[in-house]
Design an enzyme around this catalytic site. Structure first.
Site, PDB file in Angstrom:
ATOM      1  N   HIS A 278      -2.665  -0.676   1.549  1.00 30.44           N
ATOM      2  CA  HIS A 278      -1.267  -0.974   1.858  1.00 30.44           C
ATOM      3  C   HIS A 278      -0.331  -0.370   0.812  1.00 30.44           C
ATOM      4  O   HIS A 278       0.716   0.199   1.151  1.00 30.44           O
ATOM      5  CB  HIS A 278      -1.036  -2.491   1.885  1.00 30.44           C
ATOM      6  CG  HIS A 278      -1.792  -3.216   2.949  1.00 30.44           C
ATOM      7  ND1 HIS A 278      -2.831  -4.071   2.658  1.00 30.44           N
ATOM      8  CD2 HIS A 278      -1.651  -3.229   4.296  1.00 30.44           C
ATOM      9  CE1 HIS A 278      -3.290  -4.590   3.777  1.00 30.44           C
ATOM     10  NE2 HIS A 278      -2.606  -4.092   4.795  1.00 30.44           N
TER      11      HIS A 278
ATOM     12  N   LEU B 294      -2.508  -8.007   1.029  1.00 29.74           N
ATOM     13  CA  LEU B 294      -2.331  -6.610   0.656  1.00 29.74           C
ATOM     14  C   LEU B 294      -3.425  -6.114  -0.285  1.00 29.74           C
ATOM     15  O   LEU B 294      -3.884  -6.835  -1.177  1.00 29.74           O
ATOM     16  CB  LEU B 294      -0.967  -6.419  -0.006  1.00 29.74           C
ATOM     17  CG  LEU B 294       0.249  -6.818   0.830  1.00 29.74           C
ATOM     18  CD1 LEU B 294       1.534  -6.509   0.073  1.00 29.74           C
ATOM     19  CD2 LEU B 294       0.246  -6.142   2.197  1.00 29.74           C
TER      20      LEU B 294
END
Length: 290
Positions: free
Chosen positions: A37, A33
């Site tokens: 994100h 991530l």
């Protein structure tokens, strides 16, 4: 935050939230991530409760020879980041859970899947649309959030949701960029320092197109030639495609009209990156958004 590994339990949790009248938001990811994100997570948190995120490195969207085995996996750090953001549930199935023995059903969006990324990566979009449909059926969110960096993917998912009468609304959120303009991507981690610096040429090419449009340029060929020349001026860049397409059909355009996308793909060493510029008509003028 509860971490869920089985489809049946994920379905039960999501079913209970819907029964209680709570709007479910969903952010599907492959992990590793980054701020891009997390911008999707924040968008979901602003509109839904609970928010469910998934981490699943989907093997069916990787063509032979692509980077499935080396794709970055940072599960514990990702889990902590989602929990700190206030995500209620993390769905993290194993491949055998999503694709059990005897799996033979695939989803293919005709036409849109064949161009650009679909041409370069045969079978890629079949894997994407299949896994996204499976995830949406498992979670059945009111809203699902995707990033515009993967513009063709987002368009395919919107088409699939419409064609199959899915109840989930597909929300496409803006690209998040590094301070130097590079679009955030999990694959940026593969770049060497020199390649990382060179990769900013994608943003420079798109920004050049944006400025030309603001000055009144409407000819798609001149815009694509200018972008291609900027990329070719970077020795470490190996251009793949530079196209200006209709934002709905993804067919090439000769002049700007309606909503369009300038789409770029290039390799930097072994790493392939994509980026795009959204061009929209507003009050007889065009607004280009990086």
């Amino acid at each position: 935050m509860e971490t869920i590994h089985t489809i049946e339990w994920m379905k039960q949790v999501a079913r209970q939230a819907r029964a209680e009248g709570r709007p479910v938001g969903f952010v599907p990811t492959m992990g590793a991530l980054h701020e891009g994100h997390m911008s999707l997570v924040r968008a979901a948190m602003a509109e839904c409760q609970p928010v469910i995120a998934s981490i699943f490195v989907n093997p069916t969207q990787f063509a032979p020879g692509e980077d499935l085995q080396k794709y970055p996996r940072t599960f514990e750090a990702d889990r902590k980041r989602l929990e700190e953001a206030g995500v209620g549930y993390l769905f993290a199935p194993e491949a055998g859970e999503m694709y059990p023995q005897g799996f033979h059903t695939w989803v293919n969006v005709e036409g849109l899947s064949d161009r650009l990324e679909g041409r370069v990566r045969p079978g890629h979009f079949r894997g994407v649309t299949t896994v996204v449909l499976k995830l949406l059926e498992i979670v059945q969110p009111q809203k699902a959030y995707f990033g515009r960096k993967d513009a063709q993917q987002a368009r395919l998912i919107r088409q699939m949701a419409r064609d199959l009468h899915l109840d989930s609304e597909i929300i496409v959120c803006p690209i998040v960029r590094e301070p130097d303009g590079l679009a955030m991507s999990s694959r940026n981690a593969y770049l060497s320092l020199d390649e990382r610096h060179a990769a900013t040429v994608l943003h420079r090419a798109l920004d050049g197109a944006r400025r030309a449009i603001e000055r009144g340029e409407r000819d798609a060929l001149r815009l694509t030639v200018a972008m291609r020349e900027i990329i070719r001026g970077e020795p470490l860049a190996q251009p793949d495609y530079v196209e200006l397409v209709d934002a709905e059909t993804f067919e090439p355009v000769t002049r700007l009209r309606r909503a369009c996308l300038a789409l770029l793909a290039a390799r930097f060493g072994a790493t392939r990156l994509i980026d795009n510029l959204l061009i929209e008509e507003r009050d007889d003028a065009f607004l280009a958004t990086l």
